[in-house]
Write a protein that holds these residues in place. Structure first.
Motif, mmCIF file in Angstrom:
data_model
loop_
_atom_site.group_PDB
_atom_site.id
_atom_site.type_symbol
_atom_site.label_atom_id
_atom_site.label_comp_id
_atom_site.label_asym_id
_atom_site.label_seq_id
_atom_site.Cartn_x
_atom_site.Cartn_y
_atom_site.Cartn_z
ATOM 1 N N CYS A 125 1.124 -1.156 -0.162
ATOM 2 C CA CYS A 125 -0.120 -0.257 -0.151
ATOM 3 C C CYS A 125 0.895 1.622 -0.266
ATOM 4 O O CYS A 125 2.255 1.696 0.895
ATOM 5 N N THR A 126 0.539 2.423 -0.924
ATOM 6 C CA THR A 126 1.272 3.650 -1.403
ATOM 7 C C THR A 126 1.232 4.469 0.559
ATOM 8 O O THR A 126 1.070 5.867 0.317
ATOM 9 N N ASN A 127 -0.179 4.322 1.027
ATOM 10 C CA ASN A 127 -0.704 4.646 1.495
ATOM 11 C C ASN A 127 -0.915 4.450 3.278
ATOM 12 O O ASN A 127 -2.606 4.451 3.616
ATOM 13 N N CYS A 174 -4.420 1.222 2.948
ATOM 14 C CA CYS A 174 -5.812 1.722 3.366
ATOM 15 C C CYS A 174 -7.026 1.591 2.442
ATOM 16 O O CYS A 174 -7.828 1.665 2.793
ATOM 17 N N GLY A 175 -6.383 -0.021 1.416
ATOM 18 C CA GLY A 175 -7.445 0.260 0.598
ATOM 19 C C GLY A 175 -8.275 0.608 -0.781
ATOM 20 O O GLY A 175 -9.220 0.552 -1.434
ATOM 21 N N GLU A 176 -7.709 2.277 -0.810
ATOM 22 C CA GLU A 176 -8.316 2.277 -1.696
ATOM 23 C C GLU A 176 -6.789 3.644 -2.770
ATOM 24 O O GLU A 176 -7.560 3.884 -4.280
ATOM 25 N N CYS A 177 -5.267 3.036 -2.590
ATOM 26 C CA CYS A 177 -4.694 3.931 -3.190
ATOM 27 C C CYS A 177 -4.379 2.985 -4.351
ATOM 28 O O CYS A 177 -5.458 1.719 -4.545
ATOM 29 N N CYS A 204 -3.594 -0.953 -3.925
ATOM 30 C CA CYS A 204 -4.677 -2.065 -3.327
ATOM 31 C C CYS A 204 -5.552 -1.788 -4.125
ATOM 32 O O CYS A 204 -5.762 -3.910 -3.701
HETATM 33 ZN ZN LIG Z 1 -3.644 1.336 -0.070
#
Ligand SMILES: [Zn+2]
Length: 394
Positions: A53-55, A63-66, A69
């Motif tokens: 994950c990058t965030n 994060c589930g959103e980057c 992810c």
């Molecule tokens: Zn992420």
């Protein structure tokens, strides 16, 4: 996608892994070990997602959103791969992780995707790491394990390898010594019950499966929705009622009925889908301390015991169902009805408990546990179930 904070009942393991994510200093190799179905594979995925994950969150969760992810969730992350049991070209399940999955054979055409040892030397595309999960790691064959060892001796700085196993004793000591061990344990019953209630409104069912799974939360999650298990439970309860009132002349038939319930309820084992014989009788077999597995191999070579093998895998479940029934009877006879698992059979429980002395119930539980024990030690399932029914009758 599950994140590390979602992992139930493994606080020590999760803490170590989140710490590694937050500090951006993971070990190059981890060895996730512990009983079957307690969340090791799920945790390995969550850890991989968090590393990639990058965030990441302040906790060390993905994060589930980057974009990373998103790729991970879609199963298309270029820096992540799981190496496990693959089907052969003819579609048969394999029972080991072969050398071809780990290292390119120069005599063969270039494999796609590239084997681990080739792929690991390409730099990551999206983030800082390349993450590989090897599961089940105890099924790496001897050649595959020693090829992997070469990589672990001098891994590229961006590589993280997670070995996952429920049979620690079957991992080569040289491999073990190069991995950071992360232990998993059986999950507490109340935690499992709470987790199951997020998937079902049926409180009684959640309580029953939390009791049945003996700490293996993955088993409970997979099987709570399977009708075969509930059918087996009902059939077992009905059979036990008849056993109590039966005569010795009926023993053999009742034992056969018990085995039939087990055959119908056969549970596929998520962690070892392929029948896993143990044909390597060389130095590894001599080394390993997990006595069950050598015997399993011996059984396989005797041949013609497919039915027996299936029974050995499915009978323990039916015996567990019977144990929860006997335990409920004992609870009812001691006026502790609030603790029973088979809530929907309360009337039968009360009726049967009134006819049985607690001593007989306790002996029944002992006989059931003993049958589970001898089956695990390769007793003949037919003889074991007949002996069991005799015990329960007397
Ligand atoms: Zn992420």
């Amino acid at each position: 996608m599950k994140i590390l904070s979602d992992i139930i009942g493994q606080p020590a393991a999760v803490r170590v892994l989140q710490q590694a994510v937050v500090t951006r200093q993971p070990s190059h190799a981890y060895l996730f070990h512990g009983p079957e179905s307690v969340g090791k594979a799920t945790c390995a995925q969550a850890f991989a997602a968090a590393l990639l994950c990058t965030n990441v969150t302040a906790n060390g969760d993905a994060c589930g959103e980057c974009p990373s992810c998103h790729k991970f969730i879609a199963g298309t992350h270029p820096d992540f791969r799981t190496i496990g049991l693959e089907a052969t070209a003819s579609g048969q399940a394999r029972w080991e992780i072969s050398i071809d999955q780990i290292r390119q054979n120069p005599a063969k055409p270039r494999a796609t995707p590239a084997p681990l040892l080739t792929d690991a030397y390409y730099h990551p595309i999206v983030g800082d790491w390349k993450v590989y999960i090897i599961d089940p790691a105890h099924l790496l064959n001897e050649h595959a394990a020693s090829a992997l060892l070469k990589l672990l001796e001098e891994p590229p700085p961006y590589v993280v390898i997670i070995l996952v196993t429920s049979h620690l004793a079957r991992i080569l000591p040289t491999l073990r010594s190069r991995c950071w061990p992360v232990g998993f344990r059986l999950v507490a019953r109340d935690l499992i019950e709470r987790a199951l209630l997020q998937h079902t409104d049926d409180f009684a069912q959640a309580r029953l499966f939390a009791a049945l799974c003996e700490g293996r939360i993955g088993w409970a999650m997979t099987n709570i929705c399977r009708e075969e298990i509930d059918a087996a439970r009902r059939a077992t309860i009905e059979l036990l009622g008849r056993v109590l009132a039966s005569r010795p002349a009926e023993t053999l038939r009742l034992a056969e009925e018990l085995r039939e319930i087990a055959r119908e309820a056969l549970v596929e084992d998520a962690e070892e889908p392929a029948p896993a014989p143990e044909p390597r009788k060389g130095k590894r077999a001599a080394n390993h301390t997990d006595a069950n597995n050598t015997e399993e191999g011996a059984e396989e070579t005797r041949g013609g015991m497919g039915g027996e093998r299936l029974l050995r895998r499915s009978l323990p479940l039916v015996l567990d169902l019977a144990i929860t029934w006997y335990r409920d009877l004992l609870l009812v006879s001691q006026q502790s009805e609030t603790l029973i698992s088979n809530e929907d059979f309360r009337e039968q429980l009360v009726e049967q408990a009134s006819q049985l002395r607690p001593e007989r119930l306790r002996n029944g539980i002992v006989a059931l546990l003993e049958t589970k024990r001898v089956l695990a030690r390769y007793a003949n399932p037919t003889l074991a179930t007949e002996a069991l029914i005799l015990h329960l009758q007397s």
